[in-house]
Scaffold this motif. Structure first.
Motif, PDB file in Angstrom:
ATOM      1  N   ASP A 115       0.859  -1.179   0.000  1.00  0.00           N
ATOM      2  CA  ASP A 115       0.000   0.000   0.000  1.00  0.00           C
ATOM      3  C   ASP A 115       0.899   1.234   0.000  1.00  0.00           C
ATOM      4  OD1 ASP A 115      -1.952   1.919   0.272  1.00  0.00           O
ATOM      5  OD2 ASP A 115      -2.427   1.421   2.360  1.00  0.00           O
ATOM      6  N   ARG A 116       0.878   2.003  -1.072  1.00  0.00           N
ATOM      7  CA  ARG A 116       1.757   3.153  -1.211  1.00  0.00           C
ATOM      8  C   ARG A 116       1.396   4.283  -0.250  1.00  0.00           C
ATOM      9  NH1 ARG A 116       4.937   2.334  -5.537  1.00  0.00           N
ATOM     10  NH2 ARG A 116       4.230   0.845  -7.082  1.00  0.00           N
ATOM     11  N   ASN A 117       0.255   4.226   0.390  1.00  0.00           N
ATOM     12  CA  ASN A 117      -0.155   5.251   1.340  1.00  0.00           C
ATOM     13  C   ASN A 117      -0.076   4.755   2.776  1.00  0.00           C
ATOM     14  OD1 ASN A 117      -0.725   7.182  -0.669  1.00  0.00           O
ATOM     15  ND2 ASN A 117      -2.685   6.197  -1.065  1.00  0.00           N
ATOM     16  N   ASP A 118       0.602   3.643   2.998  1.00  0.00           N
ATOM     17  CA  ASP A 118       0.756   3.080   4.338  1.00  0.00           C
ATOM     18  C   ASP A 118       1.578   4.044   5.197  1.00  0.00           C
ATOM     19  OD1 ASP A 118       0.944   1.445   6.544  1.00  0.00           O
ATOM     20  OD2 ASP A 118       2.493   0.155   5.676  1.00  0.00           O
ATOM     21  N   LEU A 152       5.095   2.711   6.226  1.00  0.00           N
ATOM     22  CA  LEU A 152       6.048   2.717   5.127  1.00  0.00           C
ATOM     23  C   LEU A 152       6.502   4.142   4.812  1.00  0.00           C
ATOM     24  CD1 LEU A 152       7.585   1.199   2.930  1.00  0.00           C
ATOM     25  CD2 LEU A 152       5.554   1.413   1.487  1.00  0.00           C
ATOM     26  N   GLY A 169       6.915  -4.396  11.661  1.00  0.00           N
ATOM     27  CA  GLY A 169       5.784  -3.459  11.695  1.00  0.00           C
ATOM     28  C   GLY A 169       5.945  -2.363  12.726  1.00  0.00           C
TER      29      GLY A 169
END
Length: 81
Positions: free
Chosen positions: A8-11, A14, A69
């Motif tokens: 997920d690029r909007n995490d 991350l 995480g």
């Protein structure tokens, strides 16, 4: 190049890791210039080597934290972004 469809690029986790990594890279670049100046008086060779070792250890710790995480903040980093 294989892309993982599960990323997920909007995490937020991350994104925080990417921001920290970029800040550390910028800080390391600034420090590298200082190390080069210190190489004139020989000590820069040792400080540069020590900084590289720390940078590698921090990157490994950050990778492990991301895998678990957890957030990770690199030590001795200027928070620009």
């Amino acid at each position: 190049m294989v892309r993982d469809k599960n990323i997920d690029r909007n995490d937020p986790l991350l994104l925080s890791h990417l921001r920290e990594s970029l800040n550390t890279s910028i800080s390391f670049t600034i420090a590298a210039f200082i190390h080069v100046l210190l190489m004139i008086v020989i000590i820069g060779f040792f400080t540069f080597l020590g900084h590289w070792i720390c940078y590698i250890v921090w990157a490994i710790n950050a990778s492990a934290a991301l895998r678990e995480g957890k957030k990770y903040r690199y030590p001795l980093t200027i928070r620009i972004i």
